[in-house]
Design a protein around this motif. Structure first.
Motif, short mmCIF file in Angstrom:
data_model
loop_
_atom_site.label_atom_id
_atom_site.label_comp_id
_atom_site.label_asym_id
_atom_site.label_seq_id
_atom_site.Cartn_x
_atom_site.Cartn_y
_atom_site.Cartn_z
N GLU A 35 0.83 -1.22 0.00
CA GLU A 35 0.00 0.00 0.00
C GLU A 35 0.86 1.26 0.00
O GLU A 35 0.60 2.20 -0.74
CB GLU A 35 -0.93 -0.02 1.22
CG GLU A 35 -1.83 1.18 1.33
CD GLU A 35 -2.99 1.16 0.35
OE1 GLU A 35 -3.46 2.24 -0.04
OE2 GLU A 35 -3.41 0.07 -0.02
N ARG A 36 1.89 1.27 0.82
CA ARG A 36 2.76 2.45 0.93
C ARG A 36 3.50 2.69 -0.38
O ARG A 36 3.58 3.83 -0.86
CB ARG A 36 3.75 2.24 2.07
CG ARG A 36 4.62 3.45 2.29
CD ARG A 36 5.49 3.26 3.51
NE ARG A 36 6.23 4.48 3.76
CZ ARG A 36 7.40 4.52 4.33
NH1 ARG A 36 7.96 3.40 4.74
NH2 ARG A 36 8.01 5.65 4.52
N SER A 37 4.03 1.64 -0.98
CA SER A 37 4.73 1.77 -2.25
C SER A 37 3.78 2.24 -3.35
O SER A 37 4.14 3.06 -4.19
CB SER A 37 5.37 0.44 -2.67
OG SER A 37 6.38 0.08 -1.77
N TYR A 38 2.56 1.73 -3.32
CA TYR A 38 1.58 2.13 -4.32
C TYR A 38 1.31 3.63 -4.26
O TYR A 38 1.24 4.29 -5.29
CB TYR A 38 0.27 1.37 -4.13
CG TYR A 38 -0.80 1.80 -5.11
CD1 TYR A 38 -0.83 1.28 -6.40
CD2 TYR A 38 -1.75 2.75 -4.75
CE1 TYR A 38 -1.79 1.69 -7.30
CE2 TYR A 38 -2.71 3.16 -5.65
CZ TYR A 38 -2.72 2.64 -6.92
OH TYR A 38 -3.68 3.07 -7.82
N ASP A 81 2.05 6.04 -7.31
CA ASP A 81 0.92 6.78 -7.87
C ASP A 81 1.20 8.28 -7.90
O ASP A 81 0.98 8.94 -8.92
CB ASP A 81 -0.34 6.48 -7.05
CG ASP A 81 -1.59 7.04 -7.68
OD1 ASP A 81 -1.79 6.81 -8.89
OD2 ASP A 81 -2.38 7.69 -6.97
N ARG A 82 1.71 8.82 -6.81
CA ARG A 82 2.02 10.25 -6.76
C ARG A 82 3.08 10.63 -7.78
O ARG A 82 2.93 11.63 -8.49
CB ARG A 82 2.52 10.63 -5.37
CG ARG A 82 1.46 10.62 -4.32
CD ARG A 82 2.06 10.88 -2.97
NE ARG A 82 1.06 10.69 -1.92
CZ ARG A 82 1.35 10.35 -0.68
NH1 ARG A 82 2.61 10.17 -0.32
NH2 ARG A 82 0.40 10.19 0.20
N LEU A 83 4.15 9.84 -7.84
CA LEU A 83 5.23 10.15 -8.77
C LEU A 83 4.79 10.04 -10.22
O LEU A 83 5.17 10.88 -11.06
CB LEU A 83 6.44 9.25 -8.51
CG LEU A 83 7.17 9.50 -7.19
CD1 LEU A 83 8.26 8.46 -6.97
CD2 LEU A 83 7.74 10.90 -7.15
N SER A 84 3.97 9.04 -10.53
CA SER A 84 3.51 8.90 -11.92
C SER A 84 2.59 10.05 -12.31
O SER A 84 2.66 10.55 -13.44
CB SER A 84 2.82 7.56 -12.13
OG SER A 84 1.58 7.51 -11.49
N VAL A 91 -1.17 -1.49 -11.58
CA VAL A 91 -0.49 -1.87 -10.36
C VAL A 91 -1.53 -2.23 -9.30
O VAL A 91 -2.42 -1.42 -9.00
CB VAL A 91 0.42 -0.72 -9.84
CG1 VAL A 91 1.09 -1.09 -8.53
CG2 VAL A 91 1.46 -0.35 -10.88
N ALA A 92 -1.44 -3.43 -8.75
CA ALA A 92 -2.40 -3.88 -7.73
C ALA A 92 -1.78 -3.66 -6.33
O ALA A 92 -0.59 -3.82 -6.13
CB ALA A 92 -2.71 -5.35 -7.93
N LYS A 93 -2.66 -3.28 -5.40
CA LYS A 93 -2.22 -3.09 -4.02
C LYS A 93 -2.34 -4.41 -3.28
O LYS A 93 -3.25 -5.19 -3.51
CB LYS A 93 -3.08 -2.03 -3.33
CG LYS A 93 -2.92 -0.65 -3.91
CD LYS A 93 -3.83 0.32 -3.22
CE LYS A 93 -5.08 0.46 -4.06
NZ LYS A 93 -6.01 1.45 -3.58
N GLN A 94 -1.44 -4.62 -2.31
CA GLN A 94 -1.48 -5.83 -1.49
C GLN A 94 -2.47 -5.65 -0.37
O GLN A 94 -2.67 -4.64 0.17
CB GLN A 94 -0.11 -6.09 -0.89
CG GLN A 94 0.45 -7.37 -1.33
CD GLN A 94 1.85 -7.59 -0.74
OE1 GLN A 94 2.41 -6.74 -0.07
NE2 GLN A 94 2.39 -8.73 -1.03
#
Length: 59
Positions: free
Chosen positions: A8-11, A15-18, A56-59
């Motif tokens: 979740e944190r990586s997502y 997401d923000r950077l993209s 990208v799927a969240k865990q």
């Protein structure tokens, strides 16, 4: 098409950077000339970057 799975944190960071990269590319495309081939290509790439986290799927 299979999706990439991240935490979740990586997502959130991805997401923000993209989205920021997408907005920057759109702005550069408009500054280059929104009616030129280079401007349209940059803007289209920006839209693609902004939508990249769909796969990208969240865990």
């Amino acid at each position: 098409m299979s999706a990439v799975t991240v935490t979740e944190r990586s997502y959130r960071w991805i997401d923000r950077l993209s989205k920021l990269l997408g907005v920057a590319l759109i702005a550069i495309g408009l500054d280059t000339g929104g009616d030129t081939a280079a401007g349209i290509a940059l803007a289209a790439t920006g839209v693609a970057c902004g939508l990249a986290t769909i796969f990208v799927a969240k865990q």
